[in-house]
Design a protein around this motif. Structure first.
Motif, PDB file in Angstrom:
ATOM      1  N   PHE A  27       0.818  -1.222   0.000  1.00  0.00           N
ATOM      2  CA  PHE A  27       0.000   0.000   0.000  1.00  0.00           C
ATOM      3  C   PHE A  27       0.852   1.273   0.000  1.00  0.00           C
ATOM      4  O   PHE A  27       0.410   2.321   0.452  1.00  0.00           O
ATOM      5  N   ARG A  28       2.064   1.188  -0.530  1.00  0.00           N
ATOM      6  CA  ARG A  28       2.945   2.339  -0.620  1.00  0.00           C
ATOM      7  C   ARG A  28       3.485   2.451  -2.044  1.00  0.00           C
ATOM      8  O   ARG A  28       3.426   1.503  -2.813  1.00  0.00           O
ATOM      9  N   THR A  29       4.044   3.614  -2.346  1.00  0.00           N
ATOM     10  CA  THR A  29       4.745   3.793  -3.609  1.00  0.00           C
ATOM     11  C   THR A  29       6.249   3.827  -3.341  1.00  0.00           C
ATOM     12  O   THR A  29       6.687   3.889  -2.189  1.00  0.00           O
ATOM     13  N   PHE A  56       5.262  -6.448  -3.667  1.00  0.00           N
ATOM     14  CA  PHE A  56       3.926  -5.897  -3.927  1.00  0.00           C
ATOM     15  C   PHE A  56       3.765  -4.502  -3.342  1.00  0.00           C
ATOM     16  O   PHE A  56       3.757  -4.316  -2.130  1.00  0.00           O
ATOM     17  N   SER A  57       3.667  -3.520  -4.231  1.00  0.00           N
ATOM     18  CA  SER A  57       3.427  -2.142  -3.811  1.00  0.00           C
ATOM     19  C   SER A  57       2.674  -1.431  -4.925  1.00  0.00           C
ATOM     20  O   SER A  57       2.354  -2.032  -5.953  1.00  0.00           O
ATOM     21  N   PHE A  58       2.415  -0.150  -4.748  1.00  0.00           N
ATOM     22  CA  PHE A  58       1.747   0.630  -5.789  1.00  0.00           C
ATOM     23  C   PHE A  58       2.730   1.054  -6.878  1.00  0.00           C
ATOM     24  O   PHE A  58       2.332   1.675  -7.865  1.00  0.00           O
ATOM     25  N   SER A  59       4.010   0.756  -6.683  1.00  0.00           N
ATOM     26  CA  SER A  59       5.025   1.074  -7.693  1.00  0.00           C
ATOM     27  C   SER A  59       5.696  -0.207  -8.162  1.00  0.00           C
ATOM     28  O   SER A  59       5.810  -1.169  -7.402  1.00  0.00           O
ATOM     29  N   GLY A  60       6.155  -0.200  -9.403  1.00  0.00           N
ATOM     30  CA  GLY A  60       6.819  -1.371  -9.950  1.00  0.00           C
ATOM     31  C   GLY A  60       8.260  -1.492  -9.484  1.00  0.00           C
ATOM     32  O   GLY A  60       8.799  -0.616  -8.786  1.00  0.00           O
ATOM     33  N   VAL A  61       8.886  -2.569  -9.906  1.00  0.00           N
ATOM     34  CA  VAL A  61      10.259  -2.861  -9.489  1.00  0.00           C
ATOM     35  C   VAL A  61      11.221  -1.770  -9.943  1.00  0.00           C
ATOM     36  O   VAL A  61      12.105  -1.342  -9.186  1.00  0.00           O
ATOM     37  N   ARG A  62      11.068  -1.292 -11.169  1.00  0.00           N
ATOM     38  CA  ARG A  62      11.999  -0.281 -11.675  1.00  0.00           C
ATOM     39  C   ARG A  62      11.936   0.983 -10.830  1.00  0.00           C
ATOM     40  O   ARG A  62      12.972   1.559 -10.482  1.00  0.00           O
TER      41      ARG A  62
END
Length: 329
Positions: free
Chosen positions: A102-104, A133-139
């Protein structure tokens, strides 16, 4: 402190850190706080200090904690112990983790001062993404990690619970900034060998990434004590006692491996836990480290003992074979 000179250190990935093959997992320092902190009984500060002291005296030079372990309580307890030990803890290395759910990725840089405060200003030698798992991708996460590396808020970057594809993506993204991904912390033990089949271990060896194995004793199952005395399961606090491996069928399934570990323990003059840990950190060469916990000083002593002998190649293969048979059941 005499034992420290006897423990060979390994390079962590392609970093400049050299660590003992076993670190100390610090989940149990959570003080009963937060959802995951309730998994373990509450340890007082003296107990934590004594466990950390004994680990350092035995040559274990790094400690793995996380933001989510008691909402920072584990980090604080570890820092308190290290400060109380003074010069004895000067060489101690700290690995901790950012919780992404639930974070970026902006939270990585936005919360780093909280981590440093919890650690009382001690350096973060390895900072890890706790899970993918977050609101932002791995990159995006790796670009934020690169900011922390460039600003020297952290020394090295790693991940945890990343599959092979995401680990490769993280390694490539971080590499764009000139930094290596040095580790992936995953579940691995004689009773959970999925990383050998799903590409994680192969990718780690290819890319020079260290695997950090958590739960290497399967919550104590590999010690054999629950097979010898199933009544002990009734005294377990927290949800651990409800796991399948603690049920009668689970104990019976794993008995052939437990019996082998016990026989080899007698032969080497060590414990079953030490045989299991030694296999974990030897079987794949220098690629795999492990982070058993310790809620008592005697557990720390047992961890240390696992570093002071080497299983023979024949015994490594024998354990491998029986482990595979048990897991195939």
């Amino acid at each position: 402190m005499e034992l420290q000179t006897k423990i060979k250190k390994r390079r962590l990935g392609s970093s400049d850190l050299y660590v003992s093959a076993l670190g100390l997992g610090c989940w149990q320092f959570s003080k009963g706080s937060g959802l995951v902190g309730r998994f373990w009984p509450v340890l007082d500060e003296n107990d934590v200090r004594d466990i950390v002291r004994k680990s350092l005296e035995g040559g274990i030079n790094w400690f793995d904690t996380a933001e989510v372990y008691g909402k920072g309580k584990s980090e604080e307890a570890l820092a308190n112990a290290l400060h109380a030990l003074g010069n004895q803890a000067d060489s101690a290395l700290i690995a901790t983790k950012w919780w992404p759910l639930f974070r970026t990725a902006n939270s990585l840089t936005g919360t780093i001062e909280e981590r440093l405060r919890a650690l009382q200003g001690r350096e973060i030698d390895l900072y890890q993404i706790h899970q993918p798992f977050s609101f932002s991708g791995v990159r995006a996460q790796m670009h934020a990690m690169a900011e922390l590396l460039q600003s020297r808020k952290i020394r090295h970057a790693g991940v945890s619970n990343f599959n092979a594809a995401k680990m490769r993506e993280a390694h490539a993204a971080l590499g764009e900034h000139g930094f290596p991904l040095v580790s992936n912390q995953v579940k691995y033990s004689l009773l959970d060998r999925r990383i050998e089949e799903n590409g994680i271990l192969d990718a780690a060896k290819e890319l020079g990434i260290t695997i950090i194995a958590y739960s290497p004793l399967e919550q104590g199952i590999l010690s054999g004590k629950f097979h010898q005395n199933p009544e002990l399961i009734r005294n377990i606090t927290g949800p651990r006692k409800y796991m399948p491996q603690f049920k009668s069928a689970g104990l019976e399934k794993t008995r052939p491996l437990i019996d082998l570990l016990a026989r080899l323990a007698d032969e080497y003059g060590v414990t079953s836990s030490q045989i299991a840990l030694n296999w974990t950190i030897q079987f794949h060469g220098d690629t795999v480290l492990a982070i058993p916990g310790a809620s008592k000083v005697r557990h720390a002593e047992e961890n240390i003992g696992a570093l002071q002998f080497e299983l023979s190649p024949a015994h490594l293969r024998q354990i491998d074979e029986v482990s595979r048979e048990v897991n195939a059941r």
